[in-house]
Design an enzyme around this catalytic site. Sequence first.
Site, short mmCIF file in Angstrom:
data_model
loop_
_atom_site.label_atom_id
_atom_site.label_comp_id
_atom_site.label_asym_id
_atom_site.label_seq_id
_atom_site.Cartn_x
_atom_site.Cartn_y
_atom_site.Cartn_z
CB SER A 2 15.77 69.07 -68.19
OG SER A 2 15.53 70.46 -68.10
CG HIS A 7 17.14 65.35 -69.95
ND1 HIS A 7 17.84 64.65 -68.99
CD2 HIS A 7 17.36 66.66 -69.70
CE1 HIS A 7 18.42 65.51 -68.16
NE2 HIS A 7 18.15 66.73 -68.58
CE LYS A 32 21.65 67.10 -69.51
NZ LYS A 32 20.91 68.16 -70.13
C1 LIG Z 1 21.41 69.53 -70.22
C2 LIG Z 1 20.66 70.18 -71.30
C3 LIG Z 1 21.32 70.97 -72.24
C4 LIG Z 1 22.79 71.27 -72.14
O1 LIG Z 1 23.57 70.18 -72.51
P1 LIG Z 1 25.11 70.15 -72.05
O2 LIG Z 1 25.73 69.21 -73.01
O3 LIG Z 1 25.13 69.72 -70.63
O4 LIG Z 1 25.62 71.55 -72.22
C5 LIG Z 1 20.59 71.51 -73.28
N1 LIG Z 1 19.26 71.30 -73.38
C6 LIG Z 1 18.58 70.56 -72.48
C7 LIG Z 1 17.12 70.35 -72.65
C8 LIG Z 1 19.26 69.98 -71.41
O5 LIG Z 1 18.59 69.26 -70.51
#
Ligand SMILES: *Cc1c(COP(=O)(O)O)cnc(C)c1O
Length: 414
Positions: A203, A231, A262
């Site tokens: 990320s 992502h 996301k």
């Molecule tokens: C953003 C993210 C999460 C968390 O996801 P949310 O739905 O925002 O809690 C988990 N793992 C990775 C790699 C992320 O980038």
Amino acid sequence: MADTTTRPAAETPSTRPDPLGYLADEIAELEATHLYRPLRVMTGAQAVTTVMDGRPVISLSSNNYLGLTTHPRLVQAALDAVRDLGVGSGAVRTIAGTMELHQELERRLAAFKHTEAVLTFQSGFTANSGVIPTITTERDLIVSDELNHASIIDGVRLSKAARAVFPHRDVDGLERVLREARDKGGPNGPYEHVLVITDGVFSMDGDIAPLPGICEVAERYGAAVMVDDAHASGVLGRNGRGTIDHFALHGRVDIQIGTLSKAIGVLGGYVAGRQHLRDYLIQRSRPFLFSTSHPPAVAAACLAAIDVLEQEPERIERLWENTRFFKAGLQALGFDTGVSETPITPVIVRDSEKAGRMSDRLFELGIFAQAVVYPTVALDKARIRTIVTSEHTRDQLQQCLDAFATVGRELRII
Ligand SMILES: *Cc1c(COP(=O)(O)O)cnc(C)c1O
């Protein structure tokens, strides 16, 4: 307006000593070292152009890759669900909080991901922290990429299993760890099960895990593989099916974690895999058992998002066209964009203070691009992290590049 909750006036002056006063000292220390970042507050929707702290900006900092947060079909689905079913689910899934919409979303996601089953969680974070400790015991070993997401790290911390990290994206390094573990075992004898965990897309750097190599090594050592595709969902693979689809590894990754927060544009996380994985998590995973399920509008909007992924693949094409244009533009200006292979493009500044100043100056020029500093990234790897979306126009991206050029020269970064 700027967030004031982090800077309260002393509204209740008291002679009582503040037992939490040390936190104020910690904040002062963060400020002195330029590691304190105040919240910016958005007026209006999460979109390419928005208003932050009262200033109209072009945003380069959301995870709204495909513009789905405001897509009319998702909005309508959520409104319909609110009207028909209310605003809350009122219970945890295992007691009275499983609605037909939750089940339907899981069936659709499983079909979309080509897995036997899916179980949703309240967020991607809870999916990771709820799955890892549930399926591992003190007789197991977890092997994790050193740059895995915080929610994986927390999941591993909650597990009783032994843990090891392998160097970032290093398949040979992973094999060394697995070989040593096989030869030595743990304090309780040989490990019963070994679980290898990696982000699909990292990320902060936007690089992609070498999944074919990881799967091949894991298979040789009889280890299970878990990939967090937060992502990659909606970004990589056919119709945004993720890294497993991107590398054609269907059937070789045992646990896929996805987020609905996301590119999907709503909120939530899920685990995709075998039916017995889903069934076991329902019986034992603590966030699933002890935290309330999604409001119906969330599940309904996510269902609409899957329709959009299937029916509007041009959004993903635009996302990648914009990614290529913007990344090439930053590189032509002479910025260090690291090793990104995805729409996440870091502009690596190294020094935290400089990264903060760069973000502030971009903001003055109408570009919202947050600085990311320690502890999210290493102390000497402070950066501006940019994410383009399918909805940015060429004009908007060119405006962003022009602002980066101006500020980069001012701060002598380029
Ligand atoms: C953003 C993210 C999460 C968390 O996801 P949310 O739905 O925002 O809690 C988990 N793992 C990775 C790699 C992320 O980038």
